[in-house]
Every structure is written in C-alpha cells, then in structure tokens.
Scaffold this motif. Sequence first.
Motif, mmCIF file in Angstrom:
data_model
loop_
_atom_site.group_PDB
_atom_site.id
_atom_site.type_symbol
_atom_site.label_atom_id
_atom_site.label_comp_id
_atom_site.label_asym_id
_atom_site.label_seq_id
_atom_site.Cartn_x
_atom_site.Cartn_y
_atom_site.Cartn_z
ATOM 1 N N VAL A 55 46.720 48.780 42.956
ATOM 2 C CA VAL A 55 45.601 48.273 42.809
ATOM 3 C C VAL A 55 45.065 47.457 44.162
ATOM 4 O O VAL A 55 43.919 47.519 44.588
ATOM 5 C CB VAL A 55 45.868 47.130 41.766
ATOM 6 N N THR A 56 45.990 46.811 44.778
ATOM 7 C CA THR A 56 45.735 46.322 46.154
ATOM 8 C C THR A 56 45.232 47.324 47.205
ATOM 9 O O THR A 56 44.250 46.914 47.735
ATOM 10 C CB THR A 56 47.259 45.510 46.489
ATOM 11 N N TRP A 57 45.731 48.490 47.140
ATOM 12 C CA TRP A 57 45.473 49.219 48.065
ATOM 13 C C TRP A 57 44.138 50.062 47.676
ATOM 14 O O TRP A 57 43.294 50.076 48.789
ATOM 15 C CB TRP A 57 46.580 50.703 48.150
ATOM 16 N N LEU A 58 43.813 50.066 46.528
ATOM 17 C CA LEU A 58 42.436 50.731 46.319
ATOM 18 C C LEU A 58 41.416 49.499 46.672
ATOM 19 O O LEU A 58 40.165 49.934 47.154
ATOM 20 C CB LEU A 58 42.372 50.874 44.782
ATOM 21 N N ARG A 59 41.669 48.288 46.428
ATOM 22 C CA ARG A 59 40.673 47.381 46.669
ATOM 23 C C ARG A 59 40.486 47.256 48.385
ATOM 24 O O ARG A 59 39.480 47.249 48.778
ATOM 25 C CB ARG A 59 41.333 45.722 46.307
ATOM 26 N N ILE B 27 40.000 46.904 40.535
ATOM 27 C CA ILE B 27 40.518 47.058 39.298
ATOM 28 C C ILE B 27 41.405 45.920 38.511
ATOM 29 O O ILE B 27 42.129 45.611 39.073
ATOM 30 C CB ILE B 27 41.621 48.538 39.174
ATOM 31 N N PRO B 28 40.646 45.241 37.398
ATOM 32 C CA PRO B 28 41.452 44.234 37.043
ATOM 33 C C PRO B 28 42.608 44.709 36.363
ATOM 34 O O PRO B 28 42.793 45.899 35.642
ATOM 35 C CB PRO B 28 40.389 43.728 35.915
ATOM 36 N N PRO B 29 44.036 43.812 36.338
ATOM 37 C CA PRO B 29 45.194 44.148 35.854
ATOM 38 C C PRO B 29 44.937 44.878 34.517
ATOM 39 O O PRO B 29 45.613 45.818 33.927
ATOM 40 C CB PRO B 29 45.893 43.197 35.927
ATOM 41 N N GLU B 30 44.204 44.400 33.552
ATOM 42 C CA GLU B 30 44.009 44.700 32.124
ATOM 43 C C GLU B 30 43.575 46.155 32.077
ATOM 44 O O GLU B 30 43.488 46.759 30.908
ATOM 45 C CB GLU B 30 43.221 43.758 31.354
ATOM 46 N N ASN B 31 42.975 46.766 33.091
ATOM 47 C CA ASN B 31 42.346 48.177 33.048
ATOM 48 C C ASN B 31 43.285 49.006 33.714
ATOM 49 O O ASN B 31 43.026 49.945 34.188
ATOM 50 C CB ASN B 31 41.078 48.172 34.013
ATOM 51 N N VAL B 32 44.815 48.610 34.007
ATOM 52 C CA VAL B 32 45.917 49.645 34.649
ATOM 53 C C VAL B 32 46.895 49.675 33.481
ATOM 54 O O VAL B 32 47.233 49.065 32.368
ATOM 55 C CB VAL B 32 46.510 48.762 35.675
ATOM 56 N N TRP B 33 46.941 51.366 33.382
ATOM 57 C CA TRP B 33 48.128 51.708 32.423
ATOM 58 C C TRP B 33 49.051 52.470 33.179
ATOM 59 O O TRP B 33 48.745 53.083 34.105
ATOM 60 C CB TRP B 33 47.283 52.697 31.364
ATOM 61 N N HIS B 34 50.319 52.332 32.717
ATOM 62 C CA HIS B 34 51.607 52.936 33.121
ATOM 63 C C HIS B 34 52.180 53.701 32.187
ATOM 64 O O HIS B 34 52.293 52.939 30.941
ATOM 65 C CB HIS B 34 52.456 52.130 33.966
ATOM 66 N N TYR B 35 52.522 55.043 32.125
ATOM 67 C CA TYR B 35 53.227 55.511 31.046
ATOM 68 C C TYR B 35 54.366 55.966 31.749
ATOM 69 O O TYR B 35 54.878 56.678 32.754
ATOM 70 C CB TYR B 35 52.282 56.864 30.507
ATOM 71 N N ASP B 36 55.672 55.788 30.680
ATOM 72 C CA ASP B 36 56.987 56.382 31.223
ATOM 73 C C ASP B 36 57.918 56.682 30.018
ATOM 74 O O ASP B 36 57.538 56.067 28.823
ATOM 75 C CB ASP B 36 57.631 54.958 31.805
ATOM 76 N N ASP B 37 58.889 57.395 30.386
ATOM 77 C CA ASP B 37 59.783 57.508 29.146
ATOM 78 C C ASP B 37 61.002 56.980 29.230
ATOM 79 O O ASP B 37 62.057 56.942 28.185
ATOM 80 C CB ASP B 37 60.023 59.283 29.271
ATOM 81 N N ARG B 38 60.950 55.785 29.774
ATOM 82 C CA ARG B 38 62.148 54.799 29.890
ATOM 83 C C ARG B 38 61.780 53.460 29.513
ATOM 84 O O ARG B 38 60.694 53.049 29.999
ATOM 85 C CB ARG B 38 62.931 55.057 30.780
ATOM 86 N N GLU B 39 62.304 52.579 28.453
ATOM 87 C CA GLU B 39 61.767 51.362 28.269
ATOM 88 C C GLU B 39 62.004 50.544 29.604
ATOM 89 O O GLU B 39 61.353 49.406 29.939
ATOM 90 C CB GLU B 39 62.644 50.893 27.114
ATOM 91 N N MET B 40 63.143 50.737 30.455
ATOM 92 C CA MET B 40 63.411 50.031 31.638
ATOM 93 C C MET B 40 62.231 50.076 32.565
ATOM 94 O O MET B 40 62.276 49.390 33.755
ATOM 95 C CB MET B 40 64.861 50.260 32.079
#
Length: 148
Positions: free
Chosen positions: A72-76, A83-96
Amino acid sequence: VTAGDCSGFNSPERQALVKQFKEAGAKLPSTEWAGPSKLGEARRACTAADATSTLVTGCLDGTKQEAAKGIVTWLRATQKVDIPPENVWHYDDREMNVAPFKGTGMNARMVSCGTRDARFNTGLCGADLSEVVDEPGIIVCPSKPVAA
C-alpha cells in the motif's frame, strides 16, 4: 504475498503467474518480484520495506501483513495510488497468516477450507473460487470471524 519463492528468479512459474494475473484483469504496476526471496529461496520475516512491487515472495508465516502494508505504501509512493486499508484483501490457506491482519484495518480470509491437509494445517490445491470474495473482516475456516 507468498511464503515461497515461486520457483526462483525469472522462473517459468513466476512468468505464468504474471500472465494469469494479467489475463484475469489485474493491473500490475510492475512485473518485478520483490521480497526476501526475490532472487531465490531466502525466506524470513517480512517488513513493509520488502514491498518494492505488488509481487512479494519469501515472507515467513505471520509476517505477510507487513508486506501488505508495504505494498500500500509502495503504491502510494511510486504510482500515486492511495488504497485505504479497508480496500485491501489477503487470501491465505493458513490461519497464522490471516489472524495477524487483525487490527490493521485490512481484510484477510482463509481459503481452501474444504480441502485441508491435517498434517500441515494447509489447504490442498488452492482456494475454491467461491472463497474469493470481498467480504470485509478477518475470516478463518469455517467462515468464523476472528473476534474484534
């Protein structure tokens, strides 16, 4: 943001991923890979400074949220895209890798909930398309939000 190195520097796997992102409509500001494993396997805890692209490799489990902040910082800074934080999504297969997004303002969702490898607590064969949604929050299998 991934823990692996996507088969290393200039690999066919990295090239295929970039191609798939573009074919899916992604607007990649750079096709350069960044992060600890930019040049090959060198996995370590990621920091925001590791994100010099939107394609970040080599982040140890539990540190991917730092790379996401850095993207987000790099894009800015480099693309003049805010990009506001609430518009960022991360998908992963581990809860950690999902739970540490709590408190960042970003969203994270655990995927591959229907196909799990109990030995390693990971998903098998990636996400099901129905899991890739923009539902806000921190969501872990079986679709239970992490308490705020």
